[in-house]
Motif scaffolding. Structure first.
Motif, PDB file in Angstrom:
ATOM      1  N   ILE A   2       0.852  -1.186   0.000  1.00 12.23           N
ATOM      2  CA  ILE A   2       0.000   0.000   0.000  1.00 12.23           C
ATOM      3  C   ILE A   2       0.893   1.244   0.000  1.00 12.23           C
ATOM      4  O   ILE A   2       1.932   1.276   0.658  1.00 12.23           O
ATOM      5  N   ASP A   3       0.495   2.276  -0.733  1.00 10.55           N
ATOM      6  CA  ASP A   3       1.269   3.515  -0.728  1.00 10.55           C
ATOM      7  C   ASP A   3       1.087   4.273   0.583  1.00 10.55           C
ATOM      8  O   ASP A   3       2.054   4.631   1.246  1.00 10.55           O
ATOM      9  N   VAL A   4      -0.188   4.545   0.942  1.00 15.76           N
ATOM     10  CA  VAL A   4      -0.475   5.293   2.166  1.00 15.76           C
ATOM     11  C   VAL A   4      -1.643   4.642   2.887  1.00 15.76           C
ATOM     12  O   VAL A   4      -2.693   4.393   2.281  1.00 15.76           O
ATOM     13  N   THR A   5      -1.482   4.391   4.168  1.00 15.04           N
ATOM     14  CA  THR A   5      -2.572   3.928   5.025  1.00 15.04           C
ATOM     15  C   THR A   5      -2.968   5.081   5.933  1.00 15.04           C
ATOM     16  O   THR A   5      -2.119   5.697   6.587  1.00 15.04           O
ATOM     17  N   MET A  15     -10.722  13.427   3.480  1.00 15.07           N
ATOM     18  CA  MET A  15     -10.213  14.482   2.611  1.00 15.07           C
ATOM     19  C   MET A  15      -8.790  14.168   2.160  1.00 15.07           C
ATOM     20  O   MET A  15      -8.443  14.328   0.982  1.00 15.07           O
ATOM     21  N   LEU A  16      -7.965  13.717   3.083  1.00 16.89           N
ATOM     22  CA  LEU A  16      -6.594  13.360   2.729  1.00 16.89           C
ATOM     23  C   LEU A  16      -6.581  12.232   1.700  1.00 16.89           C
ATOM     24  O   LEU A  16      -5.805  12.268   0.735  1.00 16.89           O
ATOM     25  N   ALA A  17      -7.433  11.245   1.885  1.00 22.63           N
ATOM     26  CA  ALA A  17      -7.471  10.115   0.956  1.00 22.63           C
ATOM     27  C   ALA A  17      -7.830  10.567  -0.452  1.00 22.63           C
ATOM     28  O   ALA A  17      -7.216  10.126  -1.439  1.00 22.63           O
ATOM     29  N   THR A  18      -8.803  11.461  -0.577  1.00 13.49           N
ATOM     30  CA  THR A  18      -9.201  11.912  -1.920  1.00 13.49           C
ATOM     31  C   THR A  18      -8.128  12.784  -2.553  1.00 13.49           C
ATOM     32  O   THR A  18      -7.929  12.738  -3.773  1.00 13.49           O
ATOM     33  N   GLU A  19      -7.408  13.551  -1.750  1.00 20.90           N
ATOM     34  CA  GLU A  19      -6.305  14.340  -2.283  1.00 20.90           C
ATOM     35  C   GLU A  19      -5.203  13.431  -2.835  1.00 20.90           C
ATOM     36  O   GLU A  19      -4.629  13.693  -3.894  1.00 20.90           O
ATOM     37  N   LEU A  20      -4.913  12.365  -2.127  1.00 20.56           N
ATOM     38  CA  LEU A  20      -3.892  11.428  -2.587  1.00 20.56           C
ATOM     39  C   LEU A  20      -4.322  10.714  -3.864  1.00 20.56           C
ATOM     40  O   LEU A  20      -3.512  10.474  -4.768  1.00 20.56           O
ATOM     41  N   ARG A  21      -5.599  10.386  -3.969  1.00 21.76           N
ATOM     42  CA  ARG A  21      -6.085   9.684  -5.156  1.00 21.76           C
ATOM     43  C   ARG A  21      -6.008  10.553  -6.416  1.00 21.76           C
ATOM     44  O   ARG A  21      -5.943  10.023  -7.532  1.00 21.76           O
ATOM     45  N   LEU A  22      -6.003  11.875  -6.260  1.00 22.60           N
ATOM     46  CA  LEU A  22      -5.818  12.745  -7.424  1.00 22.60           C
ATOM     47  C   LEU A  22      -4.501  12.456  -8.127  1.00 22.60           C
ATOM     48  O   LEU A  22      -4.349  12.731  -9.327  1.00 22.60           O
ATOM     49  N   HIS A  23      -3.550  11.887  -7.390  1.00 19.97           N
ATOM     50  CA  HIS A  23      -2.219  11.615  -7.931  1.00 19.97           C
ATOM     51  C   HIS A  23      -1.962  10.113  -8.057  1.00 19.97           C
ATOM     52  O   HIS A  23      -0.813   9.674  -8.084  1.00 19.97           O
ATOM     53  N   ASP A  24      -3.055   9.326  -8.115  1.00 17.40           N
ATOM     54  CA  ASP A  24      -2.976   7.875  -8.329  1.00 17.40           C
ATOM     55  C   ASP A  24      -2.240   7.135  -7.215  1.00 17.40           C
ATOM     56  O   ASP A  24      -1.666   6.061  -7.443  1.00 17.40           O
ATOM     57  N   VAL A  25      -2.257   7.699  -6.029  1.00 15.88           N
ATOM     58  CA  VAL A  25      -1.666   7.020  -4.868  1.00 15.88           C
ATOM     59  C   VAL A  25      -2.650   5.959  -4.376  1.00 15.88           C
ATOM     60  O   VAL A  25      -3.848   6.223  -4.246  1.00 15.88           O
ATOM     61  N   LYS A 305       1.798  16.987  -0.957  1.00 14.53           N
ATOM     62  CA  LYS A 305       3.198  16.791  -0.560  1.00 14.53           C
ATOM     63  C   LYS A 305       3.509  15.306  -0.361  1.00 14.53           C
ATOM     64  O   LYS A 305       4.562  14.821  -0.796  1.00 14.53           O
ATOM     65  N   LEU A 306       2.601  14.599   0.286  1.00  9.10           N
ATOM     66  CA  LEU A 306       2.804  13.176   0.491  1.00  9.10           C
ATOM     67  C   LEU A 306       2.728  12.430  -0.839  1.00  9.10           C
ATOM     68  O   LEU A 306       3.496  11.486  -1.082  1.00  9.10           O
ATOM     69  N   ALA A 307       1.824  12.869  -1.721  1.00  6.19           N
ATOM     70  CA  ALA A 307       1.739  12.260  -3.048  1.00  6.19           C
ATOM     71  C   ALA A 307       3.033  12.465  -3.826  1.00  6.19           C
ATOM     72  O   ALA A 307       3.497  11.567  -4.536  1.00  6.19           O
ATOM     73  N   ALA A 308       3.631  13.643  -3.711  1.00  5.25           N
ATOM     74  CA  ALA A 308       4.906  13.912  -4.383  1.00  5.25           C
ATOM     75  C   ALA A 308       6.009  13.018  -3.839  1.00  5.25           C
ATOM     76  O   ALA A 308       6.870  12.545  -4.589  1.00  5.25           O
ATOM     77  N   GLN A 309       5.973  12.769  -2.532  1.00 10.10           N
ATOM     78  CA  GLN A 309       6.964  11.878  -1.921  1.00 10.10           C
ATOM     79  C   GLN A 309       6.807  10.459  -2.470  1.00 10.10           C
ATOM     80  O   GLN A 309       7.799   9.792  -2.795  1.00 10.10           O
ATOM     81  N   VAL A 310       5.575   9.996  -2.582  1.00  8.88           N
ATOM     82  CA  VAL A 310       5.312   8.665  -3.114  1.00  8.88           C
ATOM     83  C   VAL A 310       5.746   8.581  -4.578  1.00  8.88           C
ATOM     84  O   VAL A 310       6.333   7.582  -5.012  1.00  8.88           O
ATOM     85  N   ALA A 311       5.477   9.637  -5.344  1.00  2.14           N
ATOM     86  CA  ALA A 311       5.808   9.640  -6.768  1.00  2.14           C
ATOM     87  C   ALA A 311       7.300   9.770  -7.030  1.00  2.14           C
ATOM     88  O   ALA A 311       7.772   9.446  -8.121  1.00  2.14           O
ATOM     89  N   GLY A 312       8.034  10.292  -6.036  1.00  6.98           N
ATOM     90  CA  GLY A 312       9.478  10.366  -6.166  1.00  6.98           C
ATOM     91  C   GLY A 312      10.035  11.677  -6.678  1.00  6.98           C
ATOM     92  O   GLY A 312      11.248  11.796  -6.866  1.00  6.98           O
ATOM     93  N   TRP A 313       9.179  12.681  -6.875  1.00  5.29           N
ATOM     94  CA  TRP A 313       9.692  13.958  -7.366  1.00  5.29           C
ATOM     95  C   TRP A 313       9.749  15.049  -6.291  1.00  5.29           C
ATOM     96  O   TRP A 313      10.159  16.179  -6.567  1.00  5.29           O
ATOM     97  N   ALA A 314       9.392  14.725  -5.073  1.00 10.15           N
ATOM     98  CA  ALA A 314       9.345  15.747  -4.020  1.00 10.15           C
ATOM     99  C   ALA A 314      10.744  16.272  -3.704  1.00 10.15           C
ATOM    100  O   ALA A 314      11.694  15.500  -3.578  1.00 10.15           O
TER     101      ALA A 314
END
Length: 489
Positions: A2-5, A15-25, A305-314
């Motif tokens: 899992i990327d983020v629990t 709200m956090l979950a939907t923000e992360l899903r915008l970036h396919d997390v 920010k967390l999505a960027a960390q998961v994606a690797g470009w943060a």
């Protein structure tokens, strides 16, 4: 893996979950309760929360279930008119019960691919350099790259991390519930009018869900040992008689709860791969209705920010800016609720200060200052630039070909270029460029972060590239990874 629990399926977690899903997390939400709560702890949303819903294209569904108000009295219950001309396109309060907010957010989260596991309790966690291991009450274990505790003021995640939660314990407890009354409405109004002159923590009002159904707020007899244990209807009867001289014939409760005025702030919001948000990071009295809003805005700041960390470009310290920006905001909310608590005391000294502040709030600037604090309009992050707009959220300005927030539904950065001469080449997988003009903006161009805060303003190309690197990482070699129509308008 899992990327983020996310631990906690309330408004902040959803709200956090939907923000992360915008970036396919890939996101999993763990919620201890098997069913959504019916307890109405929050009655509405303030301006900044309304704006972030609009910025993601969610506002219309919330407006359909709420009511818009422009009434004062949000600072310590001091009755003043709603200030005019505030820096927002949404100059109102949205009255909407918390269970409705949670339901709408949960429906949206499910629709965008968030996995919500109800009846699932976290009991342990550990982490290494690569991931977090979450131990559940049923004995199963989950491996996740990051974990965020959005599990409330009694946060299991915070306790397991050993993060300090200093502040003041509950000194005053209040009972809250929805129930039926046998007393006629005119008697309820007469008693309310009389008692509220001397008891500001008392209220009885219809909730509109049926004849005789009321929301009752009354001071408790003392501080309970365990506020997780709900009060009884007899507790309400006794306290209503002690406070108002009548129990209004209360019966048939729909739900009963209690809350305290504890004020605490987590010493840190992040321990390596585990973070805290919402009430898990801060608790305070509900004065001014800021709690739910503060949590939603935490999630909006953290999500991209967390999505960027998961994606690797943060950038290296991007995730650390979450605490650097949001913890001071929470500290300010704690201070203003402390001040409001003092102003609602019946002691002679606080009442004298209350009378003085009531006079001062007749000045438009004072009234506006306090309401902008409550509604979070005054929040400005220190992003290291002198321009007045940098660090502030930009309101939904009107452009020649539409409105700004309509361009930000996908949670990407945005360069609003009124010169037509700037570029985001190298960042088009993360940042949109829009060439348009607005009569509401005097600056040549603005760079907006995904959360709507201004990261740069001006026309200097070198400064723009520096800010792009600062917030969106190293440029890629790709010319346009965003697809047709994404880099311009």
């Amino acid at each position: 893996m899992i990327d983020v629990t996310i631990v906690g399926g309330g408004p902040t977690g959803l709200m956090l979950a939907t923000e992360l899903r915008l970036h396919d997390v890939r996101v999993v939400v763990l919620e201890r309760d098997a069913e959504p709560t019916s307890v109405v702890r929050s009655l509405g949303m303030h301006v900044r929360s309304i704006e972030l819903l609009d910025q993601r294209g969610l506002l219309e569904r919330f407006l359909a279930h709420g009511k818009q108000f422009r009434i004062g009295g949000y600072f310590a219950g001091i009755a003043k008119d709603w200030p005019s001309g505030m820096d927002t396109a949404h100059d109102y309060i949205l009255g909407i019960p918390q269970p409705v907010t949670e339901r709408l957010l949960a429906e949206h989260a499910t629709a965008v691919g968030v996995e919500i596991r109800r009846g699932t309790e976290l009991v342990g966690l550990s982490q290494d350099e690569d991931a977090v291991t979450a131990e559940l009450a049923d004995g199963t274990r989950l491996r996740t790259r990051y974990l965020v505790g959005c599990d409330g003021g009694r946060s299991t995640v915070r306790k397991l991390l050993g993060v300090g939660f200093p502040g003041e314990p509950t000194r005053n407890e209040t009972l809250l519930g929805v129930m039926e009354l046998t007393a006629p409405p005119d008697e309820v109004v007469a008693v309310m009018t009389r008692v509220r002159r001397t008891q500001l923590r008392f209220g009885v009002g219809p909730v509109g869900d049926g004849e005789g159904l009321y929301r009752v707020v009354v001071p408790a007899a003392g501080v309970s040992e365990d506020r997780a244990v709900p009060p009884t209807i007899e507790d309400f009867r006794q306290q209503l008689r002690a406070t108002a001289g009548t129990d209004f014939g209360v019966h048939s409760p729909r739900w009963l709860s209690r809350f305290g005025d504890a004020t605490r702030l987590a010493e840190q919001y992040r321990v390596d791969r585990v973070l805290l948000a919402g009430d898990a990071a801060h608790v305070h009295p509900p004065l001014g209705g800021q709690g739910l809003n503060l949590g939603l805005q935490d999630a909006f700041n953290l999500g991209w920010k967390l999505a960027a960390q998961v994606a690797g470009w943060a950038p290296a310290d991007l995730l650390d800016t979450y605490q650097a920006e949001r913890r001071p905001v929470a500290a300010d909310v704690l201070d203003n609720t402390r001040a409001q608590t003092e102003l609602m005391s019946l002691a002679a000294g606080p009442q004298a200060v209350r009378r003085l502040l009531t006079e001062l709030m007749d000045f438009e600037q004072v009234n506006r200052y306090l309401i902008e604090k409550i509604t979070a309009i005054s929040v400005r992050y220190d992003l290291g630039a002198d321009h007045d707009l940098v660090g502030r959220r930009l309101r939904d300005v009107e452009l020649k070909r539409g409105r700004l927030y309509g361009l930000m539904h996908r949670g990407r950065g945005l360069l609003l270029d009124q010169t037509g001469e700037l570029s985001v080449e190298g960042w088009t997988d993360r940042v949109d460029r829009v060439v348009d003009v607005s009569g509401e903006l005097e600056v040549p161009a603005l760079l907006l972060r995904p959360d709507g805060h201004v990261a740069w303003a001006g026309d200097d190309r070198r400064e723009l590239r520096d800010r792009l690197c600062r917030w969106f990482g190293v440029a890629t070699a790709a010319q346009d990874l965003s697809g047709p129509g994404r880099s311009g308008r």
